[in-house]
Every structure is written in C-alpha cells, then in structure tokens.
Design a protein around this motif. Structure first.
Motif, PDB file in Angstrom:
ATOM      1  N   VAL A 114       0.725  -1.268  -0.038  1.00  0.00           N
ATOM      2  CA  VAL A 114      -0.091   0.114  -0.185  1.00  0.00           C
ATOM      3  C   VAL A 114       0.934   1.235   0.042  1.00  0.00           C
ATOM      4  CG1 VAL A 114      -1.820   1.273   1.208  1.00  0.00           C
ATOM      5  CG2 VAL A 114      -1.837  -1.235   1.386  1.00  0.00           C
ATOM      6  N   THR A 115       0.514   2.143  -1.132  1.00  0.00           N
ATOM      7  CA  THR A 115       1.263   3.440  -1.077  1.00  0.00           C
ATOM      8  C   THR A 115       1.017   4.264   0.302  1.00  0.00           C
ATOM      9  OG1 THR A 115       0.610   3.636  -3.177  1.00  0.00           O
ATOM     10  CG2 THR A 115       1.061   5.735  -2.358  1.00  0.00           C
ATOM     11  N   GLY A 116       2.360   4.886   0.572  1.00  0.00           N
ATOM     12  CA  GLY A 116       2.220   5.593   1.970  1.00  0.00           C
ATOM     13  C   GLY A 116       2.639   4.755   3.208  1.00  0.00           C
ATOM     14  N   THR A 117       2.884   3.488   3.014  1.00  0.00           N
ATOM     15  CA  THR A 117       3.136   2.687   4.195  1.00  0.00           C
ATOM     16  C   THR A 117       4.891   2.240   4.204  1.00  0.00           C
ATOM     17  OG1 THR A 117       2.899   0.550   2.982  1.00  0.00           O
ATOM     18  CG2 THR A 117       0.972   1.651   4.218  1.00  0.00           C
ATOM     19  N   GLY A 118       5.525   2.565   3.444  1.00  0.00           N
ATOM     20  CA  GLY A 118       6.956   2.228   3.525  1.00  0.00           C
ATOM     21  C   GLY A 118       7.861   3.199   4.242  1.00  0.00           C
ATOM     22  N   ASN A 119       8.971   2.909   3.814  1.00  0.00           N
ATOM     23  CA  ASN A 119      10.150   3.830   4.465  1.00  0.00           C
ATOM     24  C   ASN A 119      10.339   5.219   3.690  1.00  0.00           C
ATOM     25  OD1 ASN A 119      11.521   2.861   2.163  1.00  0.00           O
ATOM     26  ND2 ASN A 119      12.688   1.346   3.339  1.00  0.00           N
ATOM     27  N   GLY A 120       9.633   5.461   2.495  1.00  0.00           N
ATOM     28  CA  GLY A 120       9.985   6.594   1.740  1.00  0.00           C
ATOM     29  C   GLY A 120      10.882   6.504   0.547  1.00  0.00           C
ATOM     30  N   ASN A 121      11.499   5.129   0.562  1.00  0.00           N
ATOM     31  CA  ASN A 121      12.188   4.830  -0.806  1.00  0.00           C
ATOM     32  C   ASN A 121      11.472   4.825  -1.902  1.00  0.00           C
ATOM     33  OD1 ASN A 121      14.643   4.888   0.666  1.00  0.00           O
ATOM     34  ND2 ASN A 121      14.708   2.703   0.945  1.00  0.00           N
ATOM     35  N   LEU A 122      10.195   4.467  -1.804  1.00  0.00           N
ATOM     36  CA  LEU A 122       9.322   4.123  -3.100  1.00  0.00           C
ATOM     37  C   LEU A 122       8.112   5.470  -2.874  1.00  0.00           C
ATOM     38  CD1 LEU A 122       9.073   0.344  -3.168  1.00  0.00           C
ATOM     39  CD2 LEU A 122      10.565   1.912  -4.610  1.00  0.00           C
ATOM     40  N   LYS A 123       7.839   5.858  -4.141  1.00  0.00           N
ATOM     41  CA  LYS A 123       6.900   7.003  -4.005  1.00  0.00           C
ATOM     42  C   LYS A 123       5.486   5.976  -4.178  1.00  0.00           C
ATOM     43  CE  LYS A 123       4.945  10.905  -6.988  1.00  0.00           C
ATOM     44  NZ  LYS A 123       5.423  11.568  -8.024  1.00  0.00           N
ATOM     45  N   HIS A 124       5.313   4.897  -4.697  1.00  0.00           N
ATOM     46  CA  HIS A 124       3.928   4.457  -4.893  1.00  0.00           C
ATOM     47  C   HIS A 124       4.096   2.978  -4.436  1.00  0.00           C
ATOM     48  CE1 HIS A 124       2.477   7.750  -7.190  1.00  0.00           C
ATOM     49  NE2 HIS A 124       3.351   7.624  -8.214  1.00  0.00           N
ATOM     50  N   GLY A 125       2.901   2.132  -4.007  1.00  0.00           N
ATOM     51  CA  GLY A 125       2.819   0.959  -3.643  1.00  0.00           C
ATOM     52  C   GLY A 125       2.549   0.326  -5.101  1.00  0.00           C
ATOM     53  N   HIS A 126       2.152  -0.893  -5.023  1.00  0.00           N
ATOM     54  CA  HIS A 126       1.750  -1.691  -6.113  1.00  0.00           C
ATOM     55  C   HIS A 126       0.772  -2.887  -5.799  1.00  0.00           C
ATOM     56  CE1 HIS A 126       2.575  -2.468 -10.516  1.00  0.00           C
ATOM     57  NE2 HIS A 126       3.038  -3.453 -10.116  1.00  0.00           N
ATOM     58  N   VAL A 127       0.118  -3.505  -6.567  1.00  0.00           N
ATOM     59  CA  VAL A 127      -0.749  -4.676  -6.597  1.00  0.00           C
ATOM     60  C   VAL A 127      -0.691  -5.349  -7.676  1.00  0.00           C
ATOM     61  CG1 VAL A 127      -2.798  -3.399  -7.293  1.00  0.00           C
ATOM     62  CG2 VAL A 127      -3.145  -5.280  -5.670  1.00  0.00           C
ATOM     63  N   GLY A 128      -0.841  -6.745  -7.499  1.00  0.00           N
ATOM     64  CA  GLY A 128      -0.916  -7.796  -8.620  1.00  0.00           C
ATOM     65  C   GLY A 128      -1.569  -9.091  -8.308  1.00  0.00           C
ATOM     66  N   THR A 129      -1.434 -10.000  -9.133  1.00  0.00           N
ATOM     67  CA  THR A 129      -1.976 -11.189  -8.827  1.00  0.00           C
ATOM     68  C   THR A 129      -0.708 -12.233  -8.803  1.00  0.00           C
ATOM     69  OG1 THR A 129      -3.900 -10.850 -10.203  1.00  0.00           O
ATOM     70  CG2 THR A 129      -3.396 -13.037  -9.672  1.00  0.00           C
ATOM     71  N   TRP A 130      -0.822 -12.891  -7.644  1.00  0.00           N
ATOM     72  CA  TRP A 130       0.222 -13.974  -7.703  1.00  0.00           C
ATOM     73  C   TRP A 130       0.511 -14.940  -8.598  1.00  0.00           C
ATOM     74  CZ3 TRP A 130       4.263 -12.524  -3.918  1.00  0.00           C
ATOM     75  CH2 TRP A 130       5.120 -13.619  -3.622  1.00  0.00           C
ATOM     76  N   GLY A 131       1.494 -15.297  -9.147  1.00  0.00           N
ATOM     77  CA  GLY A 131       1.185 -16.327 -10.086  1.00  0.00           C
ATOM     78  C   GLY A 131       1.999 -17.562  -9.514  1.00  0.00           C
ATOM     79  N   LYS A 132       2.295 -18.749 -10.521  1.00  0.00           N
ATOM     80  CA  LYS A 132       3.221 -19.681 -10.030  1.00  0.00           C
ATOM     81  C   LYS A 132       4.644 -19.440  -9.780  1.00  0.00           C
ATOM     82  CE  LYS A 132      -0.092 -23.106 -12.092  1.00  0.00           C
ATOM     83  NZ  LYS A 132      -0.252 -24.055 -13.053  1.00  0.00           N
TER      84      LYS A 132
END
Length: 172
Positions: A114-132
């Motif tokens: 989730v965006t805004g929950t990290g240490n500040g190194n990344l501007k945005h979070g990300h979401v996807g579908t876990w594959g094999k």
C-alpha cells in the motif's frame, strides 16, 4: 429503521459466511475455485492493456487494472470505473466478505503493497496477482498487464527496499 435492520442482517449473514469459510479452511493452504478463476483470467490477459480508456494514468494504474479483473469475475462492490489507488483497494479487500487475508500466497491471490506505508524509498505501492513463479500486474511504462516480477524480486523491491508490508488476499 426497517431498511437499516435488513442491511444489518445482510451484513451479519455475509460475515458469518466468511467466518465459516475461514474456520473450515483454517490453514488456507489451498486455492479456492474463485482464486483459480482469478489466476486463469490474469494469465489469459497477459500482454494486454486491461484499462485502455486510461481513466488513471498507466504509471499508476495497477489498482485500476486489478479491480477491473475483479469486476470481470463478478466481484461485487467495484464501480465501473474501478478502484484507482492501492490505499482504496486494500481497504476494499480488507472489508469485503468476498476476500480473506492469508499469510502464505498461492496462485490467484492478490498481493498488495500500500502506497504511503513504506520507508520513503518508493513513491508508490503496487498490487498484482500472485502467479506460479511471477506476479502479474500493470507495467507502468507500457500500461500492459505483464508477469514482470519474480516472487523474490517483488519481496526484495517492495518489502526490503520500499519497507512496505506485502498483504495477500484470497478470493473466496
């Protein structure tokens, strides 16, 4: 008042259904039929632009793309415009009776940082579908749905470098 009571009963029944599922599948170590459907759809749409109308800019369209996949599968509560942010999508998944948070991901699970929950190194979070072997998600430079991260790369980038916890949700 009567309408509120009816809605409350509907919500209680939905929560009871979710609780029964969680108790029945305490270990949550198997894919559900719905998570299999999500995996199959995500895989079938590789190399396509899931949101060609670009209501959200491609460079931040991961939540929009994933929410459109969920709409295609009939997930209730997502508007035609989709969900535009990882913050709002995480809130939706967390509160939805159609999803259950799990500790260990399987193919077809939603993985989200989730965006805004990290240490500040990344501007945005990300979401996807876990594959094999890979995570399928929106590719920011192209807007295409790609298998762009190996599992370890996802964790290394978003958790280790970005300081964002990865949350996993199973479509039940």
């Amino acid at each position: 008042m009567k309408q509120q009571l009816i809605q409350l009963l509907i919500n209680l029944i939905a929560l009871q259904t979710k609780l029964l599922f969680m108790l029945k599948n305490k270990n949550m170590n198997e894919q559900t039929e719905n998570s299999k459907r999500l995996y199959a759809l995500a895989k079938s749409l590789l190399y396509t632009d899931i949101t060609p109308e670009d209501k959200v800019s491609d460079d931040v369209a991961c939540a929009s793309s994933l929410s459109q996949l969920l709409r295609m599968l009939g997930v209730k509560g997502i508007s035609t415009g989709g969900i535009a942010s990882t913050i709002a999508l995480d809130e939706f998944l967390e509160n939805s009776v159609q999803f259950s948070q799990v500790d260990t991901p399987l193919p077809g699970d939603v993985c989200i940082n989730v965006t805004g929950t990290g240490n500040g190194n990344l501007k945005h979070g990300h979401v996807g579908t876990w594959g094999k072997a890979y995570v399928m998600s929106n590719d920011s430079p192209t807007g295409l749905w790609l298998a762009g991260y190996k599992h370890k790369e996802w964790i290394d980038y978003f958790e280790v470098f970005g300081g964002m916890r990865t949350k996993y949700y199973r479509y039940i």
